[in-house]
Design a protein around this motif. Structure first.
Motif, PDB file in Angstrom:
ATOM      1  N   THR A   7       0.835  -1.209   0.000  1.00  0.00           N
ATOM      2  CA  THR A   7       0.000   0.000   0.000  1.00  0.00           C
ATOM      3  C   THR A   7       0.867   1.255   0.000  1.00  0.00           C
ATOM      4  N   LYS A   8       0.410   2.298  -0.720  1.00  0.00           N
ATOM      5  CA  LYS A   8       1.137   3.572  -0.692  1.00  0.00           C
ATOM      6  C   LYS A   8       0.715   4.344   0.554  1.00  0.00           C
ATOM      7  N   ALA A   9       1.685   4.681   1.400  1.00  0.00           N
ATOM      8  CA  ALA A   9       1.342   5.347   2.665  1.00  0.00           C
ATOM      9  C   ALA A   9       2.199   6.592   2.864  1.00  0.00           C
ATOM     10  N   HIS A  10       1.530   7.695   3.157  1.00  0.00           N
ATOM     11  CA  HIS A  10       2.214   8.970   3.426  1.00  0.00           C
ATOM     12  C   HIS A  10       1.929   9.304   4.882  1.00  0.00           C
ATOM     13  N   ILE A  11       2.981   9.340   5.704  1.00  0.00           N
ATOM     14  CA  ILE A  11       2.772   9.577   7.136  1.00  0.00           C
ATOM     15  C   ILE A  11       2.828  11.075   7.401  1.00  0.00           C
ATOM     16  N   LEU A  12       1.758  11.561   7.986  1.00  0.00           N
ATOM     17  CA  LEU A  12       1.617  13.011   8.186  1.00  0.00           C
ATOM     18  C   LEU A  12       2.356  13.462   9.433  1.00  0.00           C
ATOM     19  N   HIS A  13       2.614  14.745   9.474  1.00  0.00           N
ATOM     20  CA  HIS A  13       3.192  15.452  10.632  1.00  0.00           C
ATOM     21  C   HIS A  13       4.116  14.613  11.513  1.00  0.00           C
ATOM     22  N   LEU A  14       5.196  14.147  10.896  1.00  0.00           N
ATOM     23  CA  LEU A  14       6.195  13.381  11.641  1.00  0.00           C
ATOM     24  C   LEU A  14       6.819  14.284  12.715  1.00  0.00           C
ATOM     25  N   SER A  15       6.949  13.775  13.951  1.00  0.00           N
ATOM     26  CA  SER A  15       7.384  14.688  15.012  1.00  0.00           C
ATOM     27  C   SER A  15       8.714  14.328  15.655  1.00  0.00           C
ATOM     28  N   SER A  16       9.211  13.098  15.465  1.00  0.00           N
ATOM     29  CA  SER A  16      10.442  12.729  16.179  1.00  0.00           C
ATOM     30  C   SER A  16      11.531  12.253  15.233  1.00  0.00           C
ATOM     31  N   ALA A  17      12.764  12.309  15.744  1.00  0.00           N
ATOM     32  CA  ALA A  17      13.922  11.859  14.966  1.00  0.00           C
ATOM     33  C   ALA A  17      13.800  10.380  14.618  1.00  0.00           C
ATOM     34  N   GLU A  18      13.328   9.588  15.583  1.00  0.00           N
ATOM     35  CA  GLU A  18      13.262   8.135  15.344  1.00  0.00           C
ATOM     36  C   GLU A  18      12.291   7.801  14.214  1.00  0.00           C
ATOM     37  N   GLU A  19      11.152   8.505  14.175  1.00  0.00           N
ATOM     38  CA  GLU A  19      10.194   8.237  13.091  1.00  0.00           C
ATOM     39  C   GLU A  19      10.824   8.568  11.736  1.00  0.00           C
ATOM     40  N   ALA A  20      11.552   9.680  11.688  1.00  0.00           N
ATOM     41  CA  ALA A  20      12.202  10.069  10.423  1.00  0.00           C
ATOM     42  C   ALA A  20      13.210   8.991  10.012  1.00  0.00           C
ATOM     43  N   ASP A  21      13.933   8.445  10.989  1.00  0.00           N
ATOM     44  CA  ASP A  21      14.907   7.383  10.680  1.00  0.00           C
ATOM     45  C   ASP A  21      14.187   6.147  10.128  1.00  0.00           C
TER      46      ASP A  21
END
Ligand code: DOR
Ligand code: ZN
Length: 478
Positions: free
Chosen positions: A249-263
């Motif tokens: 599935t194509k998924a776009h995660i909104l409003h990422l808030s932490s460094a770990e999520e970005a990693d």
């Protein structure tokens, strides 16, 4: 006058139909920043020419010279809450779209968490009809995932919507949370089948319920952050990535808030998964230190986190790991915001402040960077990125055939933002008192001026609902 050859004759004939010519020393095109001339007819870009090409345009055609300003493609905010229907005491399309054009945006994508929520094709069409004649900007809608009927996504008509919003965690204005993991997986399966792009508020609701049960209502903003910790985002993002891996599935995660999520998302993307993320203006602009001072104004969902997180999000922007920047324009009234910590809803207005706020941050962080490189990054995240991801035909780039949406942007202007400047209906901004670098001087949509900073005047409220033609749907985005 020298005789015209055949190509020049055709050109001269075409030029008879021109409505406007915009000349610029710093035209921001997909090939880079260059001097040029944009020929506009019938609301579209007819041609982009070098200024030293023979000027065959008749003298009767109106002209605009952008001088030293950058001319950007009309910006796209793929994440706004303009609150129609049902919540128009917070925001409406007249005010929201005025804020948008004053901030350089000519297209917005609106969220479904209204009253009632926009969960069906019929509801999307009704919303489009309600907005017709009230918007300065073109618009498209994310349909909401109905947790009771995730299978609807398998047959979603792409003319109506190409993307669906999933709330994995609840808060004041999130009425349709998918708490059942089976329903969430069904949504991923159905979206993959229907070719629907998911956009997700990825936080772990079960974790938050547990923390609320232990700690009760927060009494101040520090306590609020403790009840909505980074682990909530990290857990949910990890889950989304596994669902993407399994179902494609194509998924776009909104409003990422932490460094770990970005990693996590960057690594998944590097491994070839169709997962991407958005960074918001407020997560780039504020930290938990600001929240101590601003309280409810930067109470957000997901929370504003620490300096190291903000640094990581800026790095994502610089390295191109992030796909879009969104405002998450989510206004609430002053009365609503000044209730107790528990009752005060998360969200702030931001579409007007987004491009200049991010530009201000970029120039401050990387003062020695060539501004042409910086402006290209801004355009990638605020025009090309969302146009490609959400398949918005005719948007995001200044190229022949595109809609003639243009922004005159003064990169070095400095000014202080006050409540007086705010066009959103709520009348306040978390950026009040900020010294901004960069100003939107003029915004054109479909070749017509919709915002002019010199006069303070707006244009016509004839923004279009962007339906997605099947041919455009077949073209794969980034
Ligand atoms: O802070 C937020 N406010 N986050 C959301 O996800 C929704 C938004 C709203 O609608 O107020
Ligand atoms: Zn939102």
């Amino acid at each position: 006058m020298a005789e015209l050859n055949e190509t020049e004759l055709n050109k001269a004939e075409l030029n008879e139909n021109l409505d406007l010519v915009v000349t610029a020393r710093r035209l921001v095109t997909p090939e880079g920043v260059r001097p040029g001339r944009v020929l506009i007819a019938g609301g579209r870009v007819l041609a982009v020419e070098d200024v030293d090409d023979a000027d065959t345009v008749p003298a009767s055609v109106p002209r605009m010279d952008a001088g030293d300003h950058y001319v950007l493609p009309g910006l796209i905010d793929s994440h706004v809450h303009f609150r129609t229907p049902g919540l128009t005491h917070k925001e409406d399309w007249e005010h929201g779209s005025r804020a948008a054009v004053a901030g350089g945006f000519t297209t917005v994508m609106d969220m479904p968490n209204t009253v009632p929520p926009t969960l069906t094709e019929e509801a999307v069409r009704e919303k489009a009809a309600m907005i017709a004649g009230h918007s300065l900007v073109d618009h498209r809608f994310h349909i909401g995932l109905d947790p009771e009927r995730p299978e609807l996504l398998a047959t979603l008509d792409p003319e109506v919507a190409t993307s669906a919003k999933v709330f994995m965690a609840g808060h004041h204005t999130a009425p349709t949370v998918v708490r059942d993991p089976v329903a969430l997986e069904k949504a991923f399966v159905a979206a993959a089948e229907g070719g629907v792009q998911l956009v997700l508020h990825a936080e772990d609701d079960l974790l938050f319920q547990l923390l609320d049960g232990w700690w009760g209502d927060p009494e101040n903003y520090r306590e609020y952050e403790a009840r909505r910790p980074r682990s909530g985002g990290i857990a949910a993002v990890a889950r989304v990535i596994e669902l993407v891996r399994r179902h494609g599935t194509k998924a776009h995660i909104l409003h990422l808030s932490s460094a770990e999520e970005a990693d996590l998302v960057s690594a998944a993307r590097a491994a070839g998964l169709p997962v991407s993320f958005e960074v918001t203006g407020h997560h780039l602009s504020f930290t938990d230190e600001d929240t101590k001072r601003l309280g409810a104004r930067t109470r957000l969902s997901p929370s504003i986190r620490q300096q190291a997180d903000q640094d990581r999000l800026w790095e994502a922007l610089r390295s191109g790991h992030s796909a879009t920047i969104g405002s998450d324009h989510a206004p609430h009234t002053v009365e609503e915001k000044t209730q107790t910590v528990q009752k005060s809803p998360p969200g702030l207005p931001g579409v007007q402040e987004l491009a200049v706020g991010v530009w201000t941050g970029m120039r401050r962080r990387w003062p020695d960077e060539n501004p042409d490189v910086a402006v290209a990054r801004l355009v990638r995240h605020l025009a090309e990125g969302p146009a490609d991801l959400f398949r918005l035909p005719g948007k995001g780039r200044i190229v022949p055939g595109a809609d003639a949406d243009l922004v005159f942007f003064a990169p070095d202007a400095t000014w202080m933002l006050s409540a007086h400047d705010v066009r959103a209906k709520c009348g306040w901004s978390a950026y009040e008192g900020w010294t901004m670098t960069g100003r939107v001087e003029r915004t054109l949509r479909a070749g017509k001026v919709v915002w002019d900073a010199a006069t303070g005047e707006f244009g016509d409220y004839d923004g279009r609902w962007l339906s997605c033609a099947p041919a455009a749907v077949e073209t794969e985005g980034v």
